[in-house]
Design a protein around this motif. Structure first.
Motif, PDB file in Angstrom:
ATOM      1  N   GLU A 151       0.818  -1.366  -0.094  1.00 46.90           N
ATOM      2  CA  GLU A 151      -0.078  -0.078  -0.015  1.00 46.90           C
ATOM      3  C   GLU A 151       0.856   1.288  -0.063  1.00 46.90           C
ATOM      4  O   GLU A 151       0.629   2.395  -0.591  1.00 46.90           O
ATOM      5  N   LEU A 152       1.897   1.178   0.877  1.00 45.16           N
ATOM      6  CA  LEU A 152       2.833   2.490   0.706  1.00 45.16           C
ATOM      7  C   LEU A 152       3.328   2.372  -0.627  1.00 45.16           C
ATOM      8  O   LEU A 152       3.410   3.702  -1.052  1.00 45.16           O
ATOM      9  N   GLN A 153       3.783   1.607  -1.143  1.00 45.70           N
ATOM     10  CA  GLN A 153       4.294   1.746  -2.554  1.00 45.70           C
ATOM     11  C   GLN A 153       3.393   1.984  -3.665  1.00 45.70           C
ATOM     12  O   GLN A 153       3.645   2.944  -4.667  1.00 45.70           O
ATOM     13  N   ARG A 154       2.297   1.511  -3.458  1.00 50.18           N
ATOM     14  CA  ARG A 154       1.260   2.001  -4.464  1.00 50.18           C
ATOM     15  C   ARG A 154       0.881   3.573  -4.287  1.00 50.18           C
ATOM     16  O   ARG A 154       0.571   4.231  -5.174  1.00 50.18           O
ATOM     17  N   ARG A 155       0.763   3.997  -3.057  1.00 52.41           N
ATOM     18  CA  ARG A 155       0.570   5.601  -2.921  1.00 52.41           C
ATOM     19  C   ARG A 155       1.586   6.212  -3.288  1.00 52.41           C
ATOM     20  O   ARG A 155       1.556   7.531  -3.671  1.00 52.41           O
ATOM     21  N   TYR A 156       2.895   5.801  -3.184  1.00 54.15           N
ATOM     22  CA  TYR A 156       3.996   6.671  -3.504  1.00 54.15           C
ATOM     23  C   TYR A 156       4.097   6.558  -5.170  1.00 54.15           C
ATOM     24  O   TYR A 156       4.058   7.778  -5.800  1.00 54.15           O
ATOM     25  N   ARG A 157       3.529   5.521  -5.751  1.00 55.90           N
ATOM     26  CA  ARG A 157       3.682   5.473  -7.276  1.00 55.90           C
ATOM     27  C   ARG A 157       2.546   6.316  -8.034  1.00 55.90           C
ATOM     28  O   ARG A 157       2.634   6.615  -9.224  1.00 55.90           O
ATOM     29  N   GLN A 158       1.417   6.621  -7.050  1.00 61.68           N
ATOM     30  CA  GLN A 158       0.235   7.273  -7.525  1.00 61.68           C
ATOM     31  C   GLN A 158       0.625   8.715  -7.650  1.00 61.68           C
ATOM     32  O   GLN A 158      -0.367   9.507  -8.085  1.00 61.68           O
ATOM     33  N   LEU A 159       1.630   9.388  -6.918  1.00 56.65           N
ATOM     34  CA  LEU A 159       1.933  10.551  -6.757  1.00 56.65           C
ATOM     35  C   LEU A 159       2.222  11.035  -8.092  1.00 56.65           C
ATOM     36  O   LEU A 159       2.746  10.481  -9.008  1.00 56.65           O
ATOM     37  N   ASP A 160       1.700  12.307  -8.490  1.00 57.40           N
ATOM     38  CA  ASP A 160       1.922  13.140  -9.623  1.00 57.40           C
ATOM     39  C   ASP A 160       3.575  13.238  -9.748  1.00 57.40           C
ATOM     40  O   ASP A 160       4.369  13.270  -8.727  1.00 57.40           O
ATOM     41  N   GLU A 161       4.056  13.685 -10.694  1.00 55.47           N
ATOM     42  CA  GLU A 161       5.673  13.720 -10.864  1.00 55.47           C
ATOM     43  C   GLU A 161       6.237  14.811  -9.947  1.00 55.47           C
ATOM     44  O   GLU A 161       7.646  14.308  -9.468  1.00 55.47           O
ATOM     45  N   GLU A 162       5.746  15.810  -9.836  1.00 54.09           N
ATOM     46  CA  GLU A 162       6.460  16.788  -9.120  1.00 54.09           C
ATOM     47  C   GLU A 162       6.170  16.335  -7.488  1.00 54.09           C
ATOM     48  O   GLU A 162       7.184  16.487  -6.831  1.00 54.09           O
ATOM     49  N   ALA A 163       5.071  15.900  -7.302  1.00 52.90           N
ATOM     50  CA  ALA A 163       5.042  15.399  -5.834  1.00 52.90           C
ATOM     51  C   ALA A 163       5.851  14.285  -5.452  1.00 52.90           C
ATOM     52  O   ALA A 163       6.418  14.172  -4.538  1.00 52.90           O
ATOM     53  N   GLN A 164       6.035  13.455  -6.446  1.00 47.72           N
ATOM     54  CA  GLN A 164       6.937  12.012  -6.349  1.00 47.72           C
ATOM     55  C   GLN A 164       8.258  12.606  -5.984  1.00 47.72           C
ATOM     56  O   GLN A 164       9.112  11.860  -5.345  1.00 47.72           O
ATOM     57  N   ALA A 165       8.605  13.670  -7.008  1.00 51.87           N
ATOM     58  CA  ALA A 165       9.843  14.166  -7.055  1.00 51.87           C
ATOM     59  C   ALA A 165      10.206  14.926  -5.469  1.00 51.87           C
ATOM     60  O   ALA A 165      11.587  14.576  -5.022  1.00 51.87           O
ATOM     61  N   SER A 166       9.294  15.488  -4.860  1.00 53.03           N
ATOM     62  CA  SER A 166       9.646  16.046  -3.540  1.00 53.03           C
ATOM     63  C   SER A 166       9.708  14.838  -2.588  1.00 53.03           C
ATOM     64  O   SER A 166      10.435  14.948  -1.620  1.00 53.03           O
ATOM     65  N   VAL A 167       8.679  13.977  -2.525  1.00 50.27           N
ATOM     66  CA  VAL A 167       8.793  12.732  -1.658  1.00 50.27           C
ATOM     67  C   VAL A 167       9.950  12.008  -1.682  1.00 50.27           C
ATOM     68  O   VAL A 167      10.732  11.581  -0.674  1.00 50.27           O
ATOM     69  N   SER A 168      10.477  11.677  -2.847  1.00 50.06           N
ATOM     70  CA  SER A 168      11.752  10.839  -3.064  1.00 50.06           C
ATOM     71  C   SER A 168      12.969  11.657  -2.471  1.00 50.06           C
ATOM     72  O   SER A 168      13.470  11.111  -1.806  1.00 50.06           O
ATOM     73  N   GLY A 169      12.985  13.144  -2.915  1.00 44.62           N
ATOM     74  CA  GLY A 169      14.266  13.810  -2.100  1.00 44.62           C
ATOM     75  C   GLY A 169      14.067  13.984  -0.561  1.00 44.62           C
ATOM     76  O   GLY A 169      15.252  13.573   0.148  1.00 44.62           O
ATOM     77  N   LEU A 170      12.955  13.977  -0.159  1.00 42.88           N
ATOM     78  CA  LEU A 170      12.565  13.949   1.374  1.00 42.88           C
ATOM     79  C   LEU A 170      13.040  12.575   1.969  1.00 42.88           C
ATOM     80  O   LEU A 170      13.924  12.525   3.185  1.00 42.88           O
ATOM     81  N   LEU A 171      12.294  11.532   1.374  1.00 45.66           N
ATOM     82  CA  LEU A 171      12.576  10.213   1.991  1.00 45.66           C
ATOM     83  C   LEU A 171      14.105   9.803   1.612  1.00 45.66           C
ATOM     84  O   LEU A 171      14.916   9.131   2.801  1.00 45.66           O
ATOM     85  N   LYS A 172      14.863  10.283   0.653  1.00 53.33           N
ATOM     86  CA  LYS A 172      16.165   9.763   0.573  1.00 53.33           C
ATOM     87  C   LYS A 172      17.064  10.482   1.556  1.00 53.33           C
ATOM     88  O   LYS A 172      18.159   9.921   2.170  1.00 53.33           O
ATOM     89  N   SER A 173      16.569  11.820   1.690  1.00 56.22           N
ATOM     90  CA  SER A 173      17.831  12.537   2.632  1.00 56.22           C
ATOM     91  C   SER A 173      17.625  12.079   4.262  1.00 56.22           C
ATOM     92  O   SER A 173      18.514  11.960   4.838  1.00 56.22           O
ATOM     93  N   GLN A 174      16.369  11.108   4.446  1.00 57.94           N
ATOM     94  CA  GLN A 174      16.385  10.428   5.832  1.00 57.94           C
ATOM     95  C   GLN A 174      16.555   8.827   5.695  1.00 57.94           C
ATOM     96  O   GLN A 174      16.124   8.352   6.669  1.00 57.94           O
ATOM     97  N   GLY A 175      17.028   8.284   4.629  1.00 58.53           N
ATOM     98  CA  GLY A 175      17.453   7.154   4.642  1.00 58.53           C
ATOM     99  C   GLY A 175      16.002   6.329   4.539  1.00 58.53           C
ATOM    100  O   GLY A 175      16.070   4.921   4.728  1.00 58.53           O
TER     101      GLY A 175
END
Length: 361
Positions: A302-326
């Motif tokens: 479910e977490l992966q599904r919701r991540y992949r449903q994000l639009d391109e801009e939101a997914q890029a923001s979430v990716s950067g945020l999550l990557k910075s915190q491991g």
């Protein structure tokens, strides 16, 4: 509608906190043994609480999909932020609160005699009124059952004891400056992140003897937040949510990445390998012989599904945020975990599954 549960229950408290905030009327029905083993299991597929009987006769269970369904029926004052980045982080925090904090919550309740005997009495007095057994025997069986299934068989050993407790203590340290700065996780009104964290922090950590003393003495700002959520009503909320993810939430993301997401990955790998029990290394601590949970594979899905449903801009923001915190790598480490659960997207209706399938009575 009727909400079946107990007033000491982790997820019953979470659902009640949500219903009270949204001002959705309900009747609370204390769960009895007979209802738990017969009515609830037959109606929902799993012996778990809370269970909800709607006034049209339909039954629901599982707090997360129930809350999602209620949001479609009562859309005013939504608990998911309009900002998709904030909304995804809410989902992540809720899942951590539901599935990772379960272990320290159950440990503090059932590993310490003062707490275990008190809670065994409270649960037995509420649930076992219909059992033709002496009270002392019911209390003893309740205490031993909970200790065996949710402490000893869930990885709490002399080697992990301190780490289990440190998870709670670190959470208090992380949340204290958050609630010293603002009333709720993201701002002036509750979100799903508050409701998720409320589950373990209300009925377990704030109310049980051992963790309750710790919270009152070392983290009064967190204690105040617990009862602020319980007293919150959507019709009285006038504040808003500032944009973005506050910097003081980054330690929480780092913590859940190192603990919850790693645990979900270990569980999902074991599920794929057909292992009923598995080991996991969490923050260099080795957990042995953990129960493998199909439901928690679904949580990762479910977490992966919701991540992949994000639009391109939101997914890029979430990716950067999550990557910075491991967090990004463990979130996506196992591609398509394949739980095989809720394939028809019927939750919270239909037949549910328990988090732990091998619970011994």
């Amino acid at each position: 509608m009727k909400v079946y549960g107990l007033k000491v229950s982790y997820f019953t408290g979470k659902l009640e906190g949500y219903l009270r905030y949204k001002e959705i009327p309900y009747d609370f029905c204390p769960m009895t043994v007979a209802a738990f083993k017969q009515t609830i299991r037959n109606a929902t597929g799993a012996m778990q609480m809370p269970a909800v009987e709607l006034d049209d006769g339909r039954w629901m269970t599982d707090s997360s999909p129930m809350i999602d369904w209620f949001e479609t029926q009562y859309p005013e004052h939504p608990i998911l932020p309009a900002d998709p980045v904030q909304a995804f982080i809410c989902r992540l925090i809720e899942d951590y609160a539901d599935e990772w904090l379960w272990r320290p919550a159950m440990h503090y309740r059932w590993s310490y005699p003062l707490s275990s005997k008190l809670l065994a009495r409270q649960i037995s007095d509420d649930m076992a009124k219909d059992l033709p057994l002496p009270g002392w025997l019911v209390r003893r069986r309740t205490e031993k059952r909970q200790q065996y299934n949710f402490v000893k068989r869930d990885g709490v050993t002399p080697g992990t004891w301190d780490h289990v407790e440190q998870g709670y203590l670190r959470l208090l340290d992380i949340l204290t400056p958050v609630f010293e700065a603002r009333p709720f996780i993201f701002g002036d009104r509750p979100t799903l992140a508050d409701i998720g964290l409320f589950g373990p922090l209300f009925r377990h950590f704030s109310m049980d003897p051992k963790p309750g003393v710790i919270m009152r003495e070392t983290a009064p700002a967190v204690m105040a937040w617990v009862y602020r959520v319980w007293n919150a009503r959507a019709s009285r909320m006038t504040g808003d949510l500032p944009a973005g993810i506050p910097d003081d939430l980054l330690p929480l993301l780092k913590e859940l990445g190192e603990t919850h997401l790693e645990a979900l990955c270990a569980n999902a790998k074991a599920w794929a390998d057909g292992e009923k029990r598995h080991d996991a290394e969490i923050q260099t601590v080795h957990y042995r012989d953990l129960p493998t949970s199909q439901y928690r594979v679904w949580c990762l899905e479910e977490l992966q599904r919701r991540y992949r449903q994000l639009d391109e801009e939101a997914q890029a923001s979430v990716s950067g945020l999550l990557k910075s915190q491991g967090c990004l790598e463990p979130l996506l480490r196992i591609d398509a975990p394949g739980s095989g659960y809720n394939t028809g997207n019927t939750a919270p209706f239909g037949q549910s599954i328990p988090v732990f399938e091998d619970v011994r009575g």
